[in-house]
Design an enzyme around this catalytic site. Structure first.
Site, PDB file in Angstrom:
ATOM      1  N   TYR A  60       0.848  -1.193   0.000  1.00 27.48           N
ATOM      2  CA  TYR A  60       0.000   0.000   0.000  1.00 27.48           C
ATOM      3  C   TYR A  60       0.886   1.246   0.000  1.00 27.48           C
ATOM      4  CZ  TYR A  60      -3.718  -3.236   1.510  1.00 27.48           C
ATOM      5  OH  TYR A  60      -4.611  -4.281   1.610  1.00 27.48           O
ATOM      6  N   PRO A  91     -15.654  -5.786   2.794  1.00 25.26           N
ATOM      7  CA  PRO A  91     -16.805  -6.441   3.421  1.00 25.26           C
ATOM      8  C   PRO A  91     -18.147  -5.788   3.129  1.00 25.26           C
ATOM      9  CG  PRO A  91     -15.695  -5.067   5.019  1.00 25.26           C
ATOM     10  CD  PRO A  91     -14.851  -5.025   3.773  1.00 25.26           C
TER      11      PRO A  91
END
Length: 296
Positions: A73, A219
């Site tokens: 990242y 999610p």
């Protein structure tokens, strides 16, 4: 008449060690140029760094005990930001990171599981996160060009050296978990899983039987499922929650070992997500949302 359910278990003991609240936080969306479709660039640290740091600190204030990041990242910038915001870490905070992906350009995510590279990246993660031992180190992806035993063996060596406490895998099958577990205990599996993407049902069930934490990334991802008049929206209206909160609540009800790690760059969205832990779904809602033909 609907059958009420009790609130889902709030915590999970990852690796049999420190119990962590099941609703965690993923840092991927804190990078600039995050795209909602794959491949997500996640190439540069956020231009508004103060805002990103405020999100991380607010997450912990709201009770987050699991913060997930990766060396890929922002080319390590994600780990540095976690340390800047949260170090020194509280005793109840579990920092998870991932290694095993090379970023030669913004649009490339290249699997690279050479054991020497994995060990080097773990050392860099330790420095960026300002840790002597990584609480949870995950193999970002299994490199098909390198024997699995060599990749897991490198993580085991780090564990034996005291540089890693728990080992995890990401985007894996049951068979791959079994193969890795024969070499070293696997404490966590991180796969994409949400109301709209349930191809890892078998993995969730296997992890539950084995006491392995299942970290659900992306999610929420409800998109069109939250349309007006749809089943998700109806459940949300019935329980007085937003569609995103219901999506997270469904995961918390799905299995006691599921730990969703929603990410956001907004404090307001963070607070909305964390409130999902208070949403209780009854049996009728669970059955509706869990139906094989569920389309929202």
């Amino acid at each position: 008449m609907t059958s009420a359910r009790s609130a889902p278990t709030p915590a999970f003991s990852l690796g049999g060690g420190l119990p962590v609240r099941r609703l965690g936080f993923g840092t991927m969306r804190l990078a600039d140029d995050f795209a909602s479709v794959h491949p997500a660039p996640v190439w540069s640290p956020p231009s508004d760094r103060r805002r990103a740091l405020a999100v991380l600190r607010r997450a912990v204030e709201l009770g987050v005990q699991l913060v997930d990041t990766a060396d890929a990242y922002a080319l390590g910038g994600g780990e540095e930001m976690v340390a800047e915001a949260l170090h020194p870490y509280g005793d109840d905070l579990l920092i998870a990171t991932k290694i095993g992906t090379v970023r030669p350009s913004p649009d490339e995510w290249v699997l690279f599981g050479h054991p020497d590279y994995l060990r080097q990246q773990a050392e860099l993660s330790l420095r960026r996160l300002r840790l002597d031992c990584l609480p949870l180190l995950q193999l970002h992806r299994i490199d098909p060009k390198v024997p699995l035993a060599d990749q897991i063996g490198a993580l085991k060596r780090l564990r034996d050296e005291g540089k890693v406490r728990h080992i995890g895998l990401s985007e894996v099958t049951v068979r791959q978990i079994e193969q890795a577990s024969a070499i070293v205990p696997i404490a966590a599996v991180q796969n994409e899983y949400n109301l709209a993407a349930r191809r890892h049902d078998e993995v969730v069930a296997y992890c539950e039987r084995q006491g392995i934490a299942f970290l659900s990334y992306f999610p929420i991802a409800v998109g069109a499922l939250s349309r007006a008049g749809g089943a998700l929206r109806k459940v949300a209206d019935a329980v007085g929650a937003t569609p995103a909160q219901v999506a997270l609540a469904w995961l918390l009800h799905r299995s006691p070992n599921v730990l969703p790690i929603p990410g956001t760059s907004s404090v307001a969205h963070l607070e909305e997500n964390m409130a999902a832990a208070e949403v209780v779904l009854d049996d009728e809602h669970i059955a509706l949302l869990s139906a094989p033909d569920f389309r929202g």
